[in-house]
Motif scaffolding. Structure first.
Motif, PDB file in Angstrom:
ATOM      1  N   MET A 188      11.188  -3.010  -1.251  1.00 22.01           N
ATOM      2  CA  MET A 188      10.000  -2.493  -0.671  1.00 22.01           C
ATOM      3  C   MET A 188       8.893  -2.564  -1.275  1.00 22.01           C
ATOM      4  O   MET A 188       8.710  -2.279  -2.429  1.00 22.01           O
ATOM      5  N   ILE A 189       7.688  -3.013  -0.601  1.00 18.94           N
ATOM      6  CA  ILE A 189       6.404  -2.901  -1.075  1.00 18.94           C
ATOM      7  C   ILE A 189       5.523  -2.097  -0.259  1.00 18.94           C
ATOM      8  O   ILE A 189       5.462  -2.173   1.009  1.00 18.94           O
ATOM      9  N   ALA A 190       5.140  -1.093  -1.063  1.00 18.67           N
ATOM     10  CA  ALA A 190       4.370   0.079  -0.367  1.00 18.67           C
ATOM     11  C   ALA A 190       2.883  -0.637  -0.425  1.00 18.67           C
ATOM     12  O   ALA A 190       2.057  -0.501  -1.111  1.00 18.67           O
ATOM     13  N   TYR A 191       2.443  -0.776   0.980  1.00 18.35           N
ATOM     14  CA  TYR A 191       1.244  -1.684   1.168  1.00 18.35           C
ATOM     15  C   TYR A 191       0.358  -0.631   1.800  1.00 18.35           C
ATOM     16  O   TYR A 191       0.560   0.049   2.713  1.00 18.35           O
ATOM     17  N   ASP A 192      -1.019  -0.735   1.285  1.00 21.50           N
ATOM     18  CA  ASP A 192      -2.230   0.150   1.881  1.00 21.50           C
ATOM     19  C   ASP A 192      -3.563  -0.576   1.959  1.00 21.50           C
ATOM     20  O   ASP A 192      -4.384  -0.008   2.194  1.00 21.50           O
ATOM     21  N   MET A 272       4.723  -0.793  -5.782  1.00 19.15           N
ATOM     22  CA  MET A 272       3.465   0.088  -5.345  1.00 19.15           C
ATOM     23  C   MET A 272       2.152  -0.238  -6.374  1.00 19.15           C
ATOM     24  O   MET A 272       2.375  -0.685  -7.638  1.00 19.15           O
ATOM     25  N   GLY A 273       1.035   0.002  -5.783  1.00 21.27           N
ATOM     26  CA  GLY A 273      -0.476  -0.020  -6.659  1.00 21.27           C
ATOM     27  C   GLY A 273      -0.276   1.358  -7.572  1.00 21.27           C
ATOM     28  O   GLY A 273       0.378   2.316  -7.225  1.00 21.27           O
ATOM     29  N   THR A 290       1.707   9.135  -9.046  1.00 16.92           N
ATOM     30  CA  THR A 290       2.562  10.127  -9.918  1.00 16.92           C
ATOM     31  C   THR A 290       3.472  10.800  -8.730  1.00 16.92           C
ATOM     32  O   THR A 290       4.765  11.216  -9.351  1.00 16.92           O
ATOM     33  N   ALA A 291       3.279  11.018  -7.727  1.00  9.95           N
ATOM     34  CA  ALA A 291       3.913  11.779  -6.728  1.00  9.95           C
ATOM     35  C   ALA A 291       5.399  10.943  -6.455  1.00  9.95           C
ATOM     36  O   ALA A 291       6.392  11.436  -6.410  1.00  9.95           O
ATOM     37  N   MET A 292       5.035   9.634  -6.354  1.00 11.36           N
ATOM     38  CA  MET A 292       6.231   8.654  -5.991  1.00 11.36           C
ATOM     39  C   MET A 292       7.106   8.371  -7.142  1.00 11.36           C
ATOM     40  O   MET A 292       8.380   8.505  -6.777  1.00 11.36           O
ATOM     41  N   LEU A 301       8.342  -0.750  -9.581  1.00 13.67           N
ATOM     42  CA  LEU A 301       7.488  -1.888 -10.113  1.00 13.67           C
ATOM     43  C   LEU A 301       6.029  -1.268  -9.683  1.00 13.67           C
ATOM     44  O   LEU A 301       5.730  -1.541  -8.618  1.00 13.67           O
ATOM     45  N   VAL A 302       5.156  -0.974 -10.679  1.00 15.70           N
ATOM     46  CA  VAL A 302       3.935  -0.467 -10.432  1.00 15.70           C
ATOM     47  C   VAL A 302       2.863  -1.648 -10.920  1.00 15.70           C
ATOM     48  O   VAL A 302       3.085  -2.226 -11.935  1.00 15.70           O
TER      49      VAL A 302
END
Length: 304
Positions: A188-192, A272-273, A290-292, A301-302
């Motif tokens: 999953m890519i957390a995209y913003d 995620m970024g 940090t929360a994630m 993968l940051v």
């Protein structure tokens, strides 16, 4: 997540310059419960990316140091003798810590060799972990670390004492491993829509890291025309690169909503970024990154 992208920002998607991805997979080895998973993830990553694996153990300069200033609490003669004995003891402890580190590296080498990695190298350094990683950053393609080190491995729901500093200091992808490893079946890519993640989408599309693995591109926030356009551009990049992609916009707070989506869809790895806002704003509002890291039960993968 960040503010909606402007029309100018959206049109910049196709103009993003992707840096050449070269260097080694660098894995931090210690005696925490995360060490085996770090080795396994690092071996898997090096194999996927067809690059060399480097196993690193950093011996903190303060480890084993127990000497204290005893003036005033002992007679002069007794103090001199005891301080000499303490210095000798510290030297012995330093040697033991060094040998312990070498044994850990040997065990790590055997483990990655069992995973098919035949050209790995091992290195032991003295000093601060973050400083060492900054020094090695030019030759690093991706860093693999455990969520917590040996000093905080039992602090569930928290992140390691060095981890946030590492993420802030380095400008390379950082794979944060949980306690167990299995080859990811869904990513999953957390995209913003941020500059970091627009570049991140292109990096993901061009990299062999996730090739052949289904991807979910997920945005958190209101389901608006702007958000849909951002999501469509991101999924188009992945689709054109040959990936099987699912796009989704979900409501809620980012850390909670993403974690729930991950569990519901059986996601194995999240991308995620990192720290998109200023340090001062983070001190006031906190950080989704940090929360994630604290909340999620899968590896992350940051990207920077």
């Amino acid at each position: 997540m960040s503010e909606p992208q402007t029309e100018q920002g959206k049109s910049a998607m196709s103009e993003i310059q992707i840096p050449e991805m070269t260097g080694k997979v660098l894995a931090c080895v210690d005696d925490s419960v995360y060490a085996e998973a770090v080795c396994d993830y690092a071996a898997w990553t090096a194999g996927r990316m067809n690059t060399q694996l480097s196993l690193l153990h950093v011996l903190d300069k303060n480890e084993g140091t127990t000497a204290q200033n005893l003036s005033g609490s002992l007679g002069l003669g007794a103090q001199e003798n005891l301080m000499q004995e303490l210095a000798e003891l510290d030297q012995q402890r330093s040697k033991l810590e060094m040998e312990k580190g070498k044994l850990m590296l040997q065990a790590a080498m055997l483990r990655v060799e069992e995973k098919g990695i035949v050209n790995a190298e091992s290195r032991q350094r003295h000093g601060e972990l973050v400083d060492t990683l900054i020094e090695l950053e030019p030759e690093t393609r991706i860093l693999v670390v455990g969520k917590r080190g040996a000093d905080t491995e039992s602090a569930h729901g928290h992140i390691g004492s060095h981890l946030e500093s590492i993420i802030r200091a380095l400008h390379k992808p950082i794979l944060i491993a949980q306690q167990s490893f299995a080859p990811p079946k869904q990513i999953m890519i957390a995209y913003d829509g941020s500059a970091t993640m627009r570049k991140g989408i292109h990096i993901a599309a061009a990299s062999p890291f996730g090739r052949g693995i289904p991807h979910h591109v997920v945005m958190v926030g209101a389901d608006t025309d702007v958000a849909r356009a951002q999501l469509q551009e991101a999924t188009d990049v992945m689709t054109k690169a040959g990936f099987e992609v699912t796009g989704a916009i979900i409501p809620g707070d980012a850390d909670i909503a993403l974690a729930e989506y991950q569990e519901r869809e059986n996601i194995d790895l999240m991308v995620m970024g990192a720290y998109g806002h200023s340090r001062i704003r983070q001190l006031i509002l906190g950080s989704t990154t940090t929360a994630m890291i604290k909340r999620t039960k899968i590896s992350l993968l940051v990207l920077r």
